[in-house]
Write a protein that holds these residues in place. Structure first.
Motif, PDB file in Angstrom:
ATOM      1  N   LEU A  26       1.381  -4.097  -3.246  1.00 55.80           N
ATOM      2  CA  LEU A  26       2.788  -3.994  -3.651  1.00 55.80           C
ATOM      3  C   LEU A  26       3.725  -4.257  -2.476  1.00 55.80           C
ATOM      4  O   LEU A  26       4.769  -4.907  -2.619  1.00 55.80           O
ATOM      5  CB  LEU A  26       3.054  -2.589  -4.228  1.00 55.80           C
ATOM      6  CG  LEU A  26       2.409  -2.298  -5.589  1.00 55.80           C
ATOM      7  CD1 LEU A  26       2.639  -0.835  -5.977  1.00 55.80           C
ATOM      8  CD2 LEU A  26       2.979  -3.230  -6.664  1.00 55.80           C
ATOM      9  N   ALA A  27       3.342  -3.747  -1.299  1.00 61.48           N
ATOM     10  CA  ALA A  27       4.187  -3.977  -0.121  1.00 61.48           C
ATOM     11  C   ALA A  27       4.242  -5.471   0.222  1.00 61.48           C
ATOM     12  O   ALA A  27       5.296  -6.008   0.575  1.00 61.48           O
ATOM     13  CB  ALA A  27       3.657  -3.168   1.057  1.00 61.48           C
ATOM     14  N   ARG A  29       3.803  -7.899  -1.920  1.00 64.15           N
ATOM     15  CA  ARG A  29       4.594  -8.574  -2.950  1.00 64.15           C
ATOM     16  C   ARG A  29       6.090  -8.361  -2.710  1.00 64.15           C
ATOM     17  O   ARG A  29       6.897  -9.274  -2.839  1.00 64.15           O
ATOM     18  CB  ARG A  29       4.202  -8.054  -4.319  1.00 64.15           C
ATOM     19  CG  ARG A  29       4.938  -8.743  -5.468  1.00 64.15           C
ATOM     20  CD  ARG A  29       4.486  -8.185  -6.788  1.00 64.15           C
ATOM     21  NE  ARG A  29       3.049  -8.406  -6.999  1.00 64.15           N
ATOM     22  CZ  ARG A  29       2.375  -7.916  -8.038  1.00 64.15           C
ATOM     23  NH1 ARG A  29       3.004  -7.170  -8.939  1.00 64.15           N
ATOM     24  NH2 ARG A  29       1.089  -8.157  -8.168  1.00 64.15           N
ATOM     25  N   ASP A  30       6.442  -7.101  -2.345  1.00 66.91           N
ATOM     26  CA  ASP A  30       7.850  -6.829  -2.048  1.00 66.91           C
ATOM     27  C   ASP A  30       8.343  -7.657  -0.866  1.00 66.91           C
ATOM     28  O   ASP A  30       9.480  -8.141  -0.844  1.00 66.91           O
ATOM     29  CB  ASP A  30       8.050  -5.331  -1.762  1.00 66.91           C
ATOM     30  CG  ASP A  30       7.850  -4.477  -3.008  1.00 66.91           C
ATOM     31  OD1 ASP A  30       7.911  -5.049  -4.120  1.00 66.91           O
ATOM     32  OD2 ASP A  30       7.627  -3.265  -2.864  1.00 66.91           O
ATOM     33  N   GLU A  33       8.972 -11.175  -2.122  1.00 71.66           N
ATOM     34  CA  GLU A  33      10.191 -11.237  -2.914  1.00 71.66           C
ATOM     35  C   GLU A  33      11.437 -11.140  -2.034  1.00 71.66           C
ATOM     36  O   GLU A  33      12.434 -11.819  -2.258  1.00 71.66           O
ATOM     37  CB  GLU A  33      10.176 -10.103  -3.949  1.00 71.66           C
ATOM     38  CG  GLU A  33       9.133 -10.294  -5.049  1.00 71.66           C
ATOM     39  CD  GLU A  33       9.157  -9.149  -6.036  1.00 71.66           C
ATOM     40  OE1 GLU A  33       9.878  -8.161  -5.765  1.00 71.66           O
ATOM     41  OE2 GLU A  33       8.453  -9.240  -7.058  1.00 71.66           O
ATOM     42  N   GLN A  34      11.358 -10.277  -1.000  1.00 72.25           N
ATOM     43  CA  GLN A  34      12.509 -10.156  -0.100  1.00 72.25           C
ATOM     44  C   GLN A  34      12.725 -11.444   0.668  1.00 72.25           C
ATOM     45  O   GLN A  34      13.873 -11.868   0.895  1.00 72.25           O
ATOM     46  CB  GLN A  34      12.277  -8.983   0.870  1.00 72.25           C
ATOM     47  CG  GLN A  34      13.464  -8.702   1.788  1.00 72.25           C
ATOM     48  CD  GLN A  34      14.699  -8.330   1.013  1.00 72.25           C
ATOM     49  OE1 GLN A  34      14.616  -7.578   0.041  1.00 72.25           O
ATOM     50  NE2 GLN A  34      15.845  -8.849   1.440  1.00 72.25           N
TER      51      GLN A  34
END
Length: 529
Positions: A26-27, A29-30, A33-34
């Protein structure tokens, strides 16, 4: 992510490891996205900056093109060319679609051209086409006239030179040997080979159609006539000297007491000795009261000066009294000191400062200012051609309240703007010239702006695109004389070449004390037309 057959193991350590793996995914992926959001934001900022640069370039190009009417440097054309090249590069990189590029857009927005009827006074040549059949092709019967279809096609006859041979026969007396002969007819240029028609064509081509003498020389050579440009230059000088009394009479008419419009424009003149050019001035003074219902003929007088010092317009207007409509040039101020000359300013000149800001970035202030000025011009359109008393009454009833409200609004806007902003400077120009700007409301003859003289000066602006410079101060004086006669003929609705042909035909023998008879509106053949 696919769901495993056994989603959660029973072992606590395995659960912790699985949770850590999920958190890492998740980190990551975040983070991606950022990064995408940052990239999109950077691209949007770059696009915004590029779009703003394109808009600024368009505004700067438009402003420089407007400055060409009164430009101060020969480098201006090159500056415009560089900016246009930069604008084309930016638009090509960003894929900006310009309406002029799209044929479909042109077809959708292009107005259908109006075909005007051909003038009835043009000579007609009929080309009659008869049917080739003598008998009816269907039944063999006799054919009889039914009518005709007529269509017209415009053709042109090439200009042609001709030689006029004047033969003066001599006769002698058989008794006393006295010889008689008809006197030689006068010529515009003594012993010159150029007729009034040739001289008029050269003058109009140079000062109305903006064709330098060297180009005219090439054109005439194609027709088999070799005319050296130095010869034509001498002819131009001789014609200027010949019409000098007529131009002086025109000056006295234009500068008579009443109301005149004045403005100036720069011209480049070759400075003697150093091969460089200097910036001289052509001043235009227009008398035209047709908008206030006057039947007096309109006229324009041009004057040449080697610089823009205020002493020149002060000298030109030394004997003038009345209303002077001009811009805010400080050289005119001395004329207003004793009240003999009253100042009327130009609303269009003041409006232009707001309009330039509006084109760059429309704001509530610029939009409202242009709307208020538009209301004033709408009133002027309604009363154009009315008598002065009626114009003054309408202006007092309708325009004056709008102007009073406009002044209050301008002063209120100043309180909300930075003292260094361009909008503040534009508003201050209005307020500094306010009394001169609203003068027209109290005088039915005055105009709201100075566009009459700016229109007269356009001929000089167009000529500058074809002439690098004038050869000397004498060339500027010759140009002023010809611009005066040609400009006045145009204002009076007279074809300039026909008018100059008439003047050059008659002026050499015309009595000097009746020179005003050769002004455009006094010549019967043109007055009747």
């Amino acid at each position: 992510m696919p769901i495993p057959a056994n989603p959660l193991p029973d072992d606590i350590e395995a659960l912790k490891a699985l949770l850590s793996a999920r958190e890492a995914e998740l980190a990551a992926r975040d983070g991606v996205e950022q990064q995408l959001r940052d990239t999109i934001s950077t691209l949007e900022q770059a696009l915004s900056i590029r779009t703003l640069e394109i808009e600024q370039l368009k505004l700067q190009i438009a402003k420089l093109k407007r400055m060409q009417f009164g430009r101060k440097s020969e480098k201006l054309d090159r500056q415009i060319e560089r900016l246009e090249t930069r604008l084309e590069d930016l638009m090509a990189e960003e894929g900006v679609a310009d309406a002029a590029v799209s044929d479909d857009a042109d077809a959708a927005t292009r107005q259908k051209s109006v075909r005007h009827p051909l003038p009835q006074d043009l000579p007609r040549e009929d080309c009659i086409l008869e049917p080739i059949e003598h008998d009816c092709p269907a039944c063999g019967g006799q054919l009889k006239p039914l009518g005709e279809d007529v269509c017209e096609q415009l053709d042109i006859i090439n200009a042609a030179f001709k030689v006029i041979r004047t033969i003066r026969r001599k006769k002698a007396c058989a008794r006393c040997d006295c010889i008689v002969q008809a006197p030689a007819p006068s010529r515009p240029i003594e012993r010159g080979i150029a007729s009034p028609g040739v001289l008029a064509r050269i003058l109009v081509a140079k000062f109305a159609d903006h064709q330098p003498l060297y180009r005219q020389s090439v054109i005439y050579a194609r027709q088999g006539v070799e005319l050296d440009r130095s010869t034509m230059a001498r002819w131009v000088g001789a014609c200027s000297a010949l019409v000098e009394p007529l131009v002086d009479q025109l000056r006295r008419y234009v500068l008579a007491p009443g109301k005149i419009h004045a403005d100036d424009t720069p011209v480049s003149v070759l400075a003697p000795g150093n091969g460089q050019t200097k910036t001289a001035r052509l001043w235009a003074y227009v008398r035209d009261d047709r908008n206030s219902g006057s039947a007096d003929p309109p006229a324009v007088w041009f004057a040449y000066t080697p610089n823009r010092q205020g002493q020149h317009p002060q000298s030109h207007l030394a004997d003038f009294s009345g209303v002077l409509q001009a811009d805010a040039y400080a050289g005119f101020n001395a004329l207003f000191a004793d009240g003999r000359v009253r100042e009327a300013a130009c609303m269009a000149h003041a409006r232009r400062k707001i309009s330039e800001l509006h084109q760059h970035r429309a704001t509530a202030t610029t939009t409202e200012a242009l709307r208020r000025i538009g209301e004033l011009y709408a009133i002027e359109a309604e009363i154009r051609g009315k008598l002065p008393a009626e114009r003054r009454r309408v202006r007092q009833e309708r325009a004056r309240p709008l102007l009073d409200s406009f002044e209050i609004w301008l002063r209120e806007r100043l309180l909300t703007l930075s003292s260094q902003s361009d909008t503040t400077k534009a508003i201050n120009y209005f307020l500094n010239q306010w009394q001169a700007l609203i003068y027209y409301c109290d005088d039915g003859v005055a105009e709201i702006d100075n566009n009459l003289v700016e229109n007269a000066l356009r001929v000089v602006s167009l000529g500058r695109k074809n002439f690098l410079f004038m050869g000397a101060d004498s060339g500027g004086e010759r140009a002023a004389a010809m611009y005066s006669l040609i400009g006045t003929a145009k204002l009076c609705g007279i074809e300039p070449e026909a008018y100059l042909r008439h003047v050059l035909t008659h002026i050499a023998e015309h009595p000097i004390n009746r020179i005003s008879e050769l002004l455009p509106w006094n010549i019967k053949v043109f007055s009747a037309a």
